[in-house]
Design an enzyme around this catalytic site. Structure first.
Site, short mmCIF file in Angstrom:
data_model
loop_
_atom_site.label_atom_id
_atom_site.label_comp_id
_atom_site.label_asym_id
_atom_site.label_seq_id
_atom_site.Cartn_x
_atom_site.Cartn_y
_atom_site.Cartn_z
N LYS A 1 -1.88 -0.10 -25.18
CA LYS A 1 -2.37 -0.38 -26.77
C LYS A 1 -1.15 -0.20 -27.57
O LYS A 1 -0.21 -1.29 -27.39
CB LYS A 1 -3.34 0.84 -27.23
CG LYS A 1 -4.87 0.75 -26.28
CD LYS A 1 -5.87 1.52 -26.75
CE LYS A 1 -6.91 1.39 -25.94
NZ LYS A 1 -7.18 2.10 -24.67
N ASP B 1 -6.23 12.77 -25.80
CA ASP B 1 -6.29 11.42 -25.37
C ASP B 1 -5.60 10.70 -26.38
O ASP B 1 -6.28 10.19 -27.54
CB ASP B 1 -7.55 10.87 -24.97
CG ASP B 1 -7.69 9.44 -24.75
OD1 ASP B 1 -6.65 8.86 -24.69
OD2 ASP B 1 -8.82 9.15 -24.24
N THR C 1 -3.53 5.55 -22.26
CA THR C 1 -3.31 4.26 -21.60
C THR C 1 -1.97 3.65 -22.01
O THR C 1 -1.53 4.38 -22.89
CB THR C 1 -4.64 3.38 -22.39
OG1 THR C 1 -4.47 3.29 -23.58
CG2 THR C 1 -5.95 3.61 -21.87
N GLU D 1 -0.67 4.88 -0.85
CA GLU D 1 -1.25 6.02 -0.87
C GLU D 1 -0.51 7.17 -0.80
O GLU D 1 0.34 7.48 0.10
CB GLU D 1 -2.66 6.17 0.19
CG GLU D 1 -3.67 5.33 -0.40
CD GLU D 1 -4.72 5.33 0.56
OE1 GLU D 1 -4.40 5.97 1.76
OE2 GLU D 1 -5.98 4.80 0.39
N ARG E 1 -1.90 -2.93 -18.66
CA ARG E 1 -3.14 -2.13 -18.48
C ARG E 1 -2.82 -1.05 -17.57
O ARG E 1 -2.27 -1.50 -16.62
CB ARG E 1 -4.16 -2.98 -18.25
CG ARG E 1 -4.62 -4.31 -18.99
CD ARG E 1 -5.99 -4.70 -18.66
NE ARG E 1 -6.87 -3.95 -19.52
CZ ARG E 1 -7.05 -4.13 -20.83
NH1 ARG E 1 -6.26 -5.22 -21.37
NH2 ARG E 1 -7.93 -3.50 -21.66
N TYR F 1 0.60 -1.40 0.05
CA TYR F 1 -0.13 0.08 0.01
C TYR F 1 0.96 1.18 0.04
O TYR F 1 1.90 1.36 0.79
CB TYR F 1 -0.89 -0.06 1.41
CG TYR F 1 -2.43 -0.02 0.74
CD1 TYR F 1 -2.94 1.10 0.04
CD2 TYR F 1 -3.20 -1.41 1.06
CE1 TYR F 1 -4.19 0.76 -0.24
CE2 TYR F 1 -4.71 -1.32 0.56
CZ TYR F 1 -4.80 -0.25 -0.06
OH TYR F 1 -6.39 -0.42 -0.58
C1 LIG Z 1 -9.02 6.92 -26.64
C2 LIG Z 1 -9.48 6.10 -25.59
N1 LIG Z 1 -9.65 6.80 -24.32
C3 LIG Z 1 -9.71 6.01 -23.20
C4 LIG Z 1 -10.01 4.64 -23.29
C5 LIG Z 1 -10.17 3.90 -21.88
O1 LIG Z 1 -9.31 3.35 -21.79
P1 LIG Z 1 -9.51 2.12 -20.43
O2 LIG Z 1 -10.26 0.84 -21.28
O3 LIG Z 1 -8.28 1.68 -20.04
O4 LIG Z 1 -10.34 2.58 -19.35
C6 LIG Z 1 -9.61 4.03 -24.51
C7 LIG Z 1 -9.91 2.49 -24.53
O5 LIG Z 1 -10.33 1.97 -25.41
C8 LIG Z 1 -9.61 4.67 -25.43
O6 LIG Z 1 -9.82 4.18 -26.80
#
Ligand SMILES: Cc1ncc(COP(=O)(O)O)c(C=O)c1O
Length: 406
Positions: free
Chosen positions: A229, A194, A226, A47, A235, A45
């Protein structure tokens, strides 16, 4: 491990080995990353943040997290005087929500790309909490399937958002961050990018950077991604922010949204960043693009329609309307033949999202297994045959097994 669980785990290994994986958001991590994910750091842990924890015994966890931050910044060529990074988000969706909660008040206005145009649920779709708690307006693609920058500007002018979100889950073209940044600056709004899907491509420069232009001009204010990918990590997710935004972002992650960070995940994320800085990883991302372009071209030769007419990245969308098969049926036909790709809406889809008109095809996973243009040509034929109802299961399985999973 419990016998039944062990059996299931091995069956999943076998499924992965025997399947051609075209799911654009999936990949195979290295043995080193799997080792990190099963490390004893999961027992701890912690935090708080390095040097300021709410639990004792974190001397090594602190070093791991600091190293993950350093490698994250290095991977994207960022100076820690300008940018900060939080490596604790459990995954992409909580990371995005944590950003909204950091820079917006409840019901504040924001813009995001519509799910039906390739955006993500967390970019303000109405069933997502992002769409429930914040007042998102959605932009889409134009009649050629290209991101509609004009619509973004019109919405920005009309609604004066506090945040513009861009990035996508099913968009096959280069995103022009310079144009989006100009709009954000003109309307005095923050720009969040993102890059969950394209992070690996951005890291090696095969997709333009959202952080700054080649001229050095600053672009995004916040970048989320993320790590699992194209970046080929475990993950997880991370949030980059301009230094002045980081205190609010850090507070939003902990204590705002999360408790203890997943330290085994942080160890694996650090490993992923170290791997992403190698020449081998650069070659990998270059090959992803070659593979996607080849697969798209071969499918076009077989009379498949590709949304926007092609691809610049790791994925594309097939619009199956002219083939007389729905996305849902195509997904099933492919799966029966050991080929995995997910059904997807296409822009202005006349069908319902549960059984839309399209299928999303991506090459990051196959490329990790070592497949190249020759195999992409073969896969195009297998897809065509499977969708015509032919049995290609053994051929697909044989091809998959020639390229073992790491
Ligand atoms: C552009 C985008 N943002 C956020 C996410 C969310 O990620 P997670 O599935 O890890 O919550 C994804 C997942 O497919 C995504 O394609």
């Amino acid at each position: 491990m419990d016998k039944q669980l062990d059996k299931l785990n091995k069956l999943e290994d076998k499924r992965q080995l025997e399947t051609i994986n075209l799911i654009a958001s999936e990949n195979y991590v290295s043995p080193a990353i799997r080792e990190a994910m099963s490390s004893r750091l999961t027992n701890k842990y912690s935090e708080g943040y390095p040097g300021a924890r709410y639990y004792p015994g974190n001397q090594y966890v602190d070093e791991v997290e600091t190293l993950a931050q350093k490698e994250a910044l290095k991977t994207f060529n960022l100076k820690n005087s300008t940018w900060g990074v939080n490596v604790q988000p459990y995954s992409g969706s909580p990371a995005n929500f944590a950003v909204y909660a950091a820079v917006l008040e409840k019901n504040d206005t924001a813009l995001g790309m519509a799910l039906s145009s390739g955006g993500h649920l967390t970019h303000g779709f109405k069933v997502s909490h992002s769409g429930r708690f914040f007042n998102f307006f959605q932009y889409g693609v134009d009649k050629n399937g290209l991101l509609n920058y004009e619509e973004v500007e019109n919405l920005a002018q009309k609604y004066k958002p506090r945040l513009i979100v861009c990035g996508a889950s099913a968009y096959s073209r280069i995103i022009n961050f310079i144009k989006l940044s100009k709009i954000a600056k003109k309307y005095n709004t923050l720009l969040m990018v993102d890059i969950a899907h394209i992070a690996g491509l951005v890291a090696t420069g095969v997709h333009p950077s959202p952080f700054s232009a080649k001229s050095g001009q600053a672009l995004a204010d916040i970048v989320t991604t993320t790590t699992h990918k194209t970046l080929r990590g475990p993950r997880g997710a991370i949030i980059f922010g301009r230094a002045e935004l980081m205190p609010a972002i850090n507070k939003s992650i902990f204590p705002g949204h999360q408790g203890g960070p997943h330290n085994h995940q942080t160890l694996a994320i650090a490993q992923a960043f170290i791997e992403a800085q190698t020449p081998k990883f650069k070659q990998y991302t270059v090959q992803i693009i070659k593979n996607t372009k080849t697969l798209a071209k071969e499918l076009q030769k077989l009379n498949f329609n590709i949304v926007s007419g092609g691809t610049d990245n790791h994925l594309f969308l097939l619009d199956l309307t002219n083939k007389g098969v729905s996305g849902g049926d195509a997904e099933k036909l492919l799966e029966k033949n050991n080929i995995i790709a997910n059904r997807n809406t296409v822009p202005n889809d006349p069908r319902k999202p549960f059984d839309p008109s399209g299928i999303r095809i991506g090459t990051p996973a196959c490329t990790t297994r070592g497949m190249k243009e020759k195999e992409m040509k073969k896969i195009a034929q297998l897809i065509d045959k499977a969708l015509c109802g032919q049995d290609v299961k053994n051929e697909a399985k044989k091809l998959a097994m020639e390229f073992p999973t790491p």
